[in-house]
Design a protein around this motif. Structure first.
Motif, short mmCIF file in Angstrom:
data_model
loop_
_atom_site.label_atom_id
_atom_site.label_comp_id
_atom_site.label_asym_id
_atom_site.label_seq_id
_atom_site.Cartn_x
_atom_site.Cartn_y
_atom_site.Cartn_z
N PHE A 309 1.10 -1.28 0.14
CA PHE A 309 -0.41 0.12 0.15
C PHE A 309 0.49 1.22 0.38
O PHE A 309 0.40 2.51 -0.71
CB PHE A 309 -0.76 0.28 1.19
N LEU A 310 2.34 0.93 0.52
CA LEU A 310 3.23 2.38 0.75
C LEU A 310 3.58 2.46 -0.67
O LEU A 310 3.35 4.08 -0.92
CB LEU A 310 4.10 2.21 2.07
N LYS A 311 3.66 1.43 -1.33
CA LYS A 311 4.11 2.03 -2.48
C LYS A 311 3.02 2.49 -3.90
O LYS A 311 3.51 3.85 -4.19
CB LYS A 311 5.10 0.44 -3.24
N GLU A 312 2.09 1.83 -3.44
CA GLU A 312 1.09 2.63 -4.02
C GLU A 312 0.85 3.84 -3.97
O GLU A 312 0.37 4.63 -5.01
CB GLU A 312 -0.63 2.40 -3.90
N LEU A 313 0.92 4.71 -2.82
CA LEU A 313 -0.03 5.33 -2.32
C LEU A 313 1.52 6.83 -2.71
O LEU A 313 0.56 7.67 -2.71
CB LEU A 313 0.04 5.61 -0.11
N ALA A 314 2.67 6.31 -2.54
CA ALA A 314 3.48 6.88 -2.69
C ALA A 314 3.02 7.96 -4.00
O ALA A 314 3.59 8.66 -4.56
CB ALA A 314 5.14 6.61 -2.78
N ALA A 315 2.74 6.53 -4.89
CA ALA A 315 3.10 6.83 -6.88
C ALA A 315 1.54 8.34 -6.58
O ALA A 315 1.63 9.05 -7.42
CB ALA A 315 2.90 5.83 -7.30
N GLU A 316 0.94 7.29 -5.49
CA GLU A 316 -0.42 8.46 -5.71
C GLU A 316 -0.94 9.85 -5.49
O GLU A 316 -1.17 10.13 -5.66
CB GLU A 316 -1.82 7.61 -5.32
N SER A 317 0.29 10.00 -4.44
CA SER A 317 0.44 11.51 -3.80
C SER A 317 1.17 12.38 -4.14
O SER A 317 1.98 12.49 -3.34
CB SER A 317 0.60 11.31 -1.93
N ASP A 318 2.13 11.38 -4.84
CA ASP A 318 2.89 11.90 -5.26
C ASP A 318 4.34 12.46 -4.40
O ASP A 318 4.83 13.52 -4.28
CB ASP A 318 2.90 13.00 -6.41
N THR A 319 4.46 11.42 -3.06
CA THR A 319 5.31 11.92 -2.32
C THR A 319 6.46 10.73 -1.76
O THR A 319 5.78 9.69 -2.78
CB THR A 319 4.65 12.50 -0.35
N GLU A 320 7.26 10.50 -1.65
CA GLU A 320 8.60 9.15 -1.14
C GLU A 320 7.70 9.43 0.31
O GLU A 320 7.83 10.07 1.13
CB GLU A 320 9.52 9.92 -1.25
N ILE A 321 8.29 8.25 0.41
CA ILE A 321 7.13 7.32 1.64
C ILE A 321 8.70 6.28 1.51
O ILE A 321 8.84 5.26 0.72
CB ILE A 321 5.78 6.64 1.63
N THR A 322 9.20 6.10 3.15
CA THR A 322 9.97 5.52 3.23
C THR A 322 9.72 5.12 5.59
O THR A 322 8.65 5.25 5.27
CB THR A 322 11.20 6.07 3.84
N SER A 323 10.30 3.78 4.94
CA SER A 323 9.28 2.87 6.26
C SER A 323 10.76 2.16 6.87
O SER A 323 11.26 1.20 6.40
CB SER A 323 7.96 1.58 6.00
N ARG A 324 10.55 2.29 8.73
CA ARG A 324 11.95 1.52 8.99
C ARG A 324 11.22 0.67 10.31
O ARG A 324 10.20 1.26 11.10
CB ARG A 324 13.33 2.31 9.74
N CYS A 325 11.49 -0.57 10.45
CA CYS A 325 11.26 -1.54 11.79
C CYS A 325 11.81 -1.06 12.91
O CYS A 325 13.28 -0.62 12.73
CB CYS A 325 11.55 -2.77 10.97
N LEU A 326 11.39 -0.52 14.26
CA LEU A 326 11.34 -0.53 15.35
C LEU A 326 11.72 -1.37 15.56
O LEU A 326 12.41 -1.47 17.23
CB LEU A 326 10.59 0.85 15.60
N ALA A 327 10.64 -2.04 15.66
CA ALA A 327 10.67 -3.63 16.60
C ALA A 327 9.91 -5.00 16.03
O ALA A 327 9.17 -4.98 14.85
CB ALA A 327 10.01 -3.07 17.70
N ARG A 328 10.04 -5.51 15.89
CA ARG A 328 10.08 -7.00 15.67
C ARG A 328 9.83 -8.69 16.29
O ARG A 328 10.89 -8.94 16.41
CB ARG A 328 10.05 -7.32 13.87
N PHE A 329 8.51 -8.74 16.48
CA PHE A 329 8.64 -9.92 18.00
C PHE A 329 7.78 -10.97 17.35
O PHE A 329 6.50 -10.52 16.88
CB PHE A 329 8.67 -9.72 19.11
N ALA A 330 7.80 -11.98 17.10
CA ALA A 330 7.00 -13.07 16.46
C ALA A 330 6.34 -13.86 18.14
O ALA A 330 7.02 -13.13 19.11
CB ALA A 330 8.59 -14.64 16.17
N PRO A 331 5.25 -14.01 18.10
CA PRO A 331 4.38 -14.84 19.12
C PRO A 331 4.84 -15.75 19.90
O PRO A 331 5.94 -16.22 18.98
CB PRO A 331 3.21 -15.10 18.20
N VAL A 332 4.75 -15.54 21.54
CA VAL A 332 5.67 -16.36 22.40
C VAL A 332 4.57 -17.67 23.03
O VAL A 332 3.21 -16.83 23.01
CB VAL A 332 6.34 -15.29 23.14
#
Length: 428
Positions: A309-332
């Protein structure tokens, strides 16, 4: 399973008094809540108070390189302790029970053991772990991640907080950069008492939650780069509007959770716009997305759908969108034998109980891969938490602490522990 633990009871009034005393540090005026973001002056004052209580009990206190504090009561034999604990840092709008209960109830258990002149075969320990909330220094559960070896100490010390400070600098500034090694040897077992932070126990009138595990967590920080311009003179089809793109993301993740259905949840918890003026199209937006699910495959699918969705939105909104992971934990999933212990202790004490999975992250999930681990929940009034008005009835606090005491004494005194060790795949 037949409990071998002697009968002791924690002092519920003393537990409530200690919770109130700790909540007075960083007090949010007009409420019972507190703000003690990790490694701030308020956090230091809270740490100093809890360490003083540990000293009053005669505990051997160790502080490691990430600032985790462990107080240990020696047993008849040396070896890994039966450990409980949680955290004492809060979110900016925190209550008095989240995390604090698990630490202070542990102190009450040890106090009751000493008053009863009980000597356990294994040591008993209570700890509080640095930056569990992750509000100032992501990721959450930072201290327990380092304690269990999931995150190198050097990497953790270099983490930059939301205010530009680093973990290492702030640990040194407040005087809690200790010398105990990281990672630390795993305990014999780990048990965490916590408020539910959800509405199930309160709604159903049940006193004890028997926690089977913790759902997976994915945190991302998304940055949208557009162009600021006049809000009145710029036609809608010629804008590079970061604010509009941020709003689209918030709507998308909400609708994504609805499409997936329970237990999938998605939250946009922080949005920052620049220049943040009423008559200017926003040039930049930074927002966070929190996604959780008990099924790791579904959580991954949610992450992939957001990325597309972020890739599509960047094209639609004519903006640059980047994402970085802050945390990722699998279920325990917690060890079945430890889950049984919580269930049996509640039954022995005549307390209503039911199994449930935790929707929030906890230090216990970091211990689950390295030692037998379980959690005990007590009700949260109306499910309210991360809020100054979170509340748990005193009798429920005491009930949870007594379940904790029974499990800790059972683990510390019995000789036959092969089932627990086999369940966790560890040797003690």
């Amino acid at each position: 399973m037949i409990s071998m633990a002697p009968e002791i009871s924690v002092d519920g009034r003393s537990l409530s008094d200690r919770l109130a005393a700790l909540a007075s540090i960083g007090e949010i005026e007009g409420t019972d809540g507190a703000c003690r973001l990790a490694l701030t002056d308020e956090d230091r004052a809270g740490r100093d108070l809890v360490v003083t209580w540990m000293q009053d009990l005669g505990l051997d206190i160790s502080i490691d390189g990430i600032g985790n504090v462990i107080g240990t009561l020696a047993g008849a034999t040396e070896g890994p302790p039966v450990m409980c604990g949680s955290h004492i840092d809060t979110v900016r709008t925190g209550g008095r029970y989240d995390g604090n209960l698990g630490v202070l109830a542990g102190l009450q258990v040890i106090e009751a053991v000493k008053q009863a002149n009980i000597t356990t075969r294994r040591p008993l320990a209570v700890g509080f772990f640095t930056d569990e909330e992750g509000s100032r220094f992501p990721p959450d559960m930072l201290g327990s991640l380092v304690y269990t070896g999931e995150l190198p100490l050097e990497e953790a010390l270099d983490i930059v907080g939301t205010d530009g400070a680093t973990v290492g600098e702030e640990l040194s500034r407040i005087g809690y950069r200790g010398s105990a090694p990281c990672p630390s040897p795993p305990p014999h077992a780990f048990i965490e008492l916590h408020i539910e932070q959800g509405p199930i126990l309160d709604t159903e009138g049940i006193v004890i939650g028997v926690v089977t595990g913790v759902q997976g967590i994915s945190w991302a920080e998304i940055t949208v780069a557009g162009q600021s311009n006049h809000a009145g003179t710029t036609p809608m089809n010629m804008r590079h509007d970061a604010g509009w793109a941020a709003a689209r993301i918030a709507v998308f993740v909400h609708e994504l959770a609805e499409k997936f259905g329970p237990p999938q949840v998605c939250t946009v918890g922080r949005v920052e716009l620049h220049p943040n003026l009423v008559n200017v199209v926003a040039s930049d937006a930074v927002l966070t997305v929190d996604m959780r699910n008990t099924n790791d495959n579904l959580l991954t699918e949610a992450e992939n759908r957001l990325a597309a969705f972020l890739k599509e939105l960047a094209a639609e909104s004519d903006t640059e969108i980047t994402s970085r992971c802050l945390a990722r934990f699998a279920p325990v999933e917690f060890a079945p034998e430890m889950i049984d212990r919580v269930e049996q202790a509640a039954a022995d004490l005549g307390l209503s109980h039911r199994q449930l999975c935790s929707g929030a992250g906890h230090d216990a999930q970091m211990f689950a891969p390295v030692c037998p681990t379980s959690m005990i929940f007590v009700p949260s009034w109306k499910g309210i938490s991360h809020n100054p008005f979170e509340h748990t009835e005193p009798e429920h606090l005491e009930a949870g602490a007594n379940v904790l005491a029974r499990i800790m004494l059972d683990l510390a005194e019995i000789a036959e522990t092969s089932k627990i060790e086999e369940a966790a795949g560890v040797q003690v």
